[in-house]
Design a protein around this motif. Structure first.
Motif, short mmCIF file in Angstrom:
data_model
loop_
_atom_site.label_atom_id
_atom_site.label_comp_id
_atom_site.label_asym_id
_atom_site.label_seq_id
_atom_site.Cartn_x
_atom_site.Cartn_y
_atom_site.Cartn_z
N ILE A 257 0.84 -1.20 0.00
CA ILE A 257 0.00 0.00 0.00
C ILE A 257 0.88 1.26 0.00
O ILE A 257 0.60 2.24 -0.72
CB ILE A 257 -0.95 -0.02 1.21
CG1 ILE A 257 -2.05 -1.07 1.02
CG2 ILE A 257 -1.58 1.36 1.43
CD1 ILE A 257 -2.93 -1.26 2.23
N ALA A 258 1.95 1.24 0.79
CA ALA A 258 2.85 2.40 0.82
C ALA A 258 3.49 2.63 -0.54
O ALA A 258 3.57 3.77 -1.03
CB ALA A 258 3.93 2.20 1.88
N ASP A 259 3.92 1.52 -1.18
CA ASP A 259 4.52 1.66 -2.51
C ASP A 259 3.51 2.19 -3.52
O ASP A 259 3.82 3.06 -4.34
CB ASP A 259 5.09 0.31 -2.98
CG ASP A 259 6.26 -0.15 -2.12
OD1 ASP A 259 6.87 0.72 -1.46
OD2 ASP A 259 6.56 -1.37 -2.12
N ALA A 260 2.28 1.63 -3.47
CA ALA A 260 1.25 2.07 -4.41
C ALA A 260 0.88 3.53 -4.17
O ALA A 260 0.66 4.30 -5.12
CB ALA A 260 0.02 1.18 -4.29
N SER A 261 0.82 3.93 -2.92
CA SER A 261 0.49 5.33 -2.60
C SER A 261 1.59 6.27 -3.10
O SER A 261 1.31 7.34 -3.66
CB SER A 261 0.30 5.50 -1.09
OG SER A 261 -0.77 4.70 -0.62
N ALA A 262 2.86 5.86 -2.90
CA ALA A 262 3.98 6.69 -3.38
C ALA A 262 3.95 6.81 -4.90
O ALA A 262 4.19 7.90 -5.45
CB ALA A 262 5.30 6.11 -2.91
N ARG A 263 3.63 5.70 -5.57
CA ARG A 263 3.57 5.75 -7.04
C ARG A 263 2.44 6.66 -7.50
O ARG A 263 2.60 7.45 -8.44
CB ARG A 263 3.39 4.34 -7.59
CG ARG A 263 3.24 4.30 -9.11
CD ARG A 263 3.33 2.89 -9.65
NE ARG A 263 3.09 2.85 -11.08
CZ ARG A 263 3.96 3.25 -12.01
NH1 ARG A 263 5.13 3.72 -11.64
NH2 ARG A 263 3.67 3.17 -13.30
N ALA A 264 1.29 6.55 -6.84
CA ALA A 264 0.16 7.42 -7.22
C ALA A 264 0.50 8.89 -6.99
O ALA A 264 0.16 9.76 -7.80
CB ALA A 264 -1.09 7.03 -6.42
N ALA A 265 1.18 9.17 -5.86
CA ALA A 265 1.58 10.57 -5.58
C ALA A 265 2.56 11.08 -6.64
O ALA A 265 2.47 12.22 -7.10
CB ALA A 265 2.18 10.67 -4.19
N THR A 266 3.51 10.21 -7.05
CA THR A 266 4.47 10.60 -8.09
C THR A 266 3.76 10.87 -9.41
O THR A 266 4.06 11.86 -10.10
CB THR A 266 5.52 9.49 -8.27
OG1 THR A 266 6.17 9.25 -7.02
CG2 THR A 266 6.53 9.89 -9.32
N LEU A 267 2.79 10.02 -9.75
CA LEU A 267 2.04 10.23 -10.99
C LEU A 267 1.25 11.53 -10.94
O LEU A 267 1.18 12.28 -11.94
CB LEU A 267 1.12 9.04 -11.24
CG LEU A 267 1.81 7.72 -11.62
CD1 LEU A 267 0.80 6.58 -11.64
CD2 LEU A 267 2.48 7.87 -12.98
N ARG A 268 0.64 11.82 -9.79
CA ARG A 268 -0.12 13.07 -9.67
C ARG A 268 0.80 14.29 -9.80
O ARG A 268 0.44 15.30 -10.42
CB ARG A 268 -0.86 13.11 -8.34
CG ARG A 268 -2.07 12.19 -8.29
CD ARG A 268 -2.89 12.41 -7.02
NE ARG A 268 -4.10 11.59 -7.03
CZ ARG A 268 -4.20 10.36 -6.58
NH1 ARG A 268 -3.10 9.77 -6.06
NH2 ARG A 268 -5.34 9.70 -6.63
N ALA A 269 1.99 14.22 -9.20
CA ALA A 269 2.95 15.33 -9.33
C ALA A 269 3.36 15.51 -10.79
O ALA A 269 3.48 16.64 -11.29
CB ALA A 269 4.18 15.08 -8.45
N SER A 270 3.57 14.38 -11.49
CA SER A 270 3.94 14.48 -12.91
C SER A 270 2.79 15.06 -13.73
O SER A 270 3.01 15.88 -14.64
CB SER A 270 4.31 13.09 -13.44
OG SER A 270 5.42 12.55 -12.73
N ILE A 271 1.57 14.67 -13.39
CA ILE A 271 0.40 15.22 -14.10
C ILE A 271 0.30 16.73 -13.87
O ILE A 271 0.02 17.51 -14.79
CB ILE A 271 -0.88 14.49 -13.65
CG1 ILE A 271 -0.90 13.06 -14.22
CG2 ILE A 271 -2.12 15.25 -14.10
CD1 ILE A 271 -2.03 12.21 -13.71
#
Length: 485
Positions: A257-271
């Protein structure tokens, strides 16, 4: 009229064009609009170039590439959110199985916390009891010392100070006061051994009671400490059991869950970063569209101005006619024998003498310049009378035309020619024009055409206008306006 004034020069030229119908308010408004559009175009072009330079320095990708990247990032974010939701659902199902054990652990932790608070309260109470016992012991010790001192020292009468050994028998002291400290002597009842023994017995009883309460409170503290140890042991045991049950099932999912949350946050920052770049591209497109709109407006205004100017171009022949009339007027007045031609400059609408500018005549004498000035003004006056569509005023005021001239024969003859021309205009056009000549002397030619008003120190005002007096500080015409109101 102010043709050498940098600020007034354009206004004078526009005024001439308006009087001769060479331009109108439409052309002038279009010219003003073109100037405004030029400034706007320069500002928008500079802004567009700044945005383009920023985009080139910030990211080399084009807007199309950024749009494709944004779509890909949003698709990846949707998949990451779906995976995160699935992990959280699995974690919620596994956590339900541990609910009972977690509840027992929470109760054990709460019991341990309450037991710890009871220990703290018991320790505080025990410390208070110990302080009471210590105080009673101090009071009892003080009583013993006081009784011993009274017993040992009361039989003695001091004749010298026990400290400095000075004699006290000569010291004036009241009967009921101590010779040493000068304090009132206590009554005999206060030092009664029976009273002291009674106080001692009371303090000993209080000490015994306090020690008994202290012992009871110590037992309470020991019991509370035992409960704390038991509650802590139970909480540790339950925590180890819960850790053992969740180590192989919940912990990995937390990491996922932590990894998935970090990836989602990274994708949102890139967006967000790509969206911001696309906003700059949108701004660049809006600025570029504004530049195109300004260019279209400028093109339309230029076309309208050219069309209107072409309509008015037919009137440019009026300037040629005016130039021809001015040449004839100068030929009649003959300012100087070396003048071969006199024309009107079609660009500045100013006199040209022998093809040169009017300013080159300043060194040739004031009489010649004055004569050419008068010729220019009379030409304009007569042209306005003979051309009804030319808006030259029919009033001409000439101030001291012979003042700058000399007194030789040529100068006097030049002045007579000017007045002959004035006479001819007045006789030809009659009430259609008004000529006012302010000169230093009467007309140099006899004629009933001229009306004459002589002004001197005795009669300095035009007849019908009252003299304002030496203390006058406002204009006479303003006073007459106020009276008319």
């Amino acid at each position: 009229m102010g043709h050498l004034d940098t600020w007034f020069k354009p206004a004078r030229a526009h005024l001439f064009k308006l009087m001769f119908g060479l331009t109108d308010s439409t052309v002038l408004e279009l010219a003003r609009l073109l100037g405004l559009l030029k400034e706007q175009l320069r500002a928008k072009t500079a802004e567009y170039e700044n945005v383009q330079r920023f985009l080139a320095a910030a990211d080399p990708r084009t807007d199309e590439e950024l749009r494709a990247e944004l779509a890909n990032l949003r698709d990846m974010l949707q998949r990451a959110d779906s995976a995160l939701a699935a992990l959280r659902h699995e974690l919620a199902e596994n956590s339900a199985a541990d609910a009972v054990l977690r509840q027992e652990l929470r109760e054990a932790v709460e019991s341990a916390r309450q037991a710890a608070q009871d220990v703290l309260a018991a320790q505080e109470l025990l410390e208070a009891r110990e302080a009471v016992v210590a105080q009673i012991e101090v009071d009892l010790s003080r009583l013993e010392r006081s009784a011993t001192a009274i017993e040992k020292l009361s039989p003695f009468d001091f004749v010298v100070c026990p400290r400095c050994m000075q004699r006290l028998n000569a010291r004036p002291v009241p009967d009921d006061h101590c010779l040493v400290c000068l304090q009132p002597d206590p009554a005999d009842d206060d030092v009664d051994p029976a009273a002291i023994q009674q106080t001692r017995s009371a303090l000993e009883q209080q000490l015994q009671d306090a020690r008994a309460v202290l012992a009871a409170d110590a037992e309470v503290l020991q019991t509370a400490q035992e409960r704390v140890q038991q509650a802590d042991f139970l909480a540790r045991t339950l925590r180890r059991q819960l850790d053992a049950q969740t180590r192989d099932m919940v912990a990995p999912r937390f990491e996922a869950i932590a990894d998935a949350s970090a990836r989602a946050a990274t994708l949102r920052a890139s967006i967000d970063a790509v969206s911001q770049l696309r906003d700059y591209w949108a701004r660049a497109r809006a600025i570029d569209q504004a530049v195109r709109d300004i260019k279209e407006r400028r093109a339309r205004a230029t076309t309208d101005k050219k069309a209107r100017t072409a309509e008015l171009a037919a009137r440019e022949g009026l300037v040629t006619d005016l130039s021809r009339n001015f040449n004839s007027m100068v030929a009649d007045l003959r300012p100087a024998p070396w003048i071969e031609s006199a024309t009107i400059d079609p660009a500045t609408y100013l006199p040209l003498i022998n093809g040169g500018s009017f300013e080159t005549l300043q060194a040739d004498g004031g009489g010649i310049v004055t004569c050419i000035n008068v010729a220019y003004s009379l030409t304009l006056l007569e042209f306005g009378i003979t051309h009804h569509d030319v808006l030259v005023p029919s009033l001409l005021i000439i101030d001291s035309p012979r003042k700058a001239s000399g007194t030789n024969t040529d100068d006097q003859e030049r002045g007579r020619r000017i007045y002959h021309r004035l006479q001819a205009l007045a006789e030809t056009y009659g009430p259609r024009i008004q000529l006012i000549i302010a000169d230093n002397d009467s007309a140099p030619i006899p004629s009933d055409t001229f009306g004459k008003i002589e002004l001197d120190y005795v009669h300095p005002m035009v007849p019908g206008v009252l003299h304002p007096g030496p203390g006058h500080t406002s204009r006479t015409e303003d006073e007459y306006e106020d009276r008319s109101r």
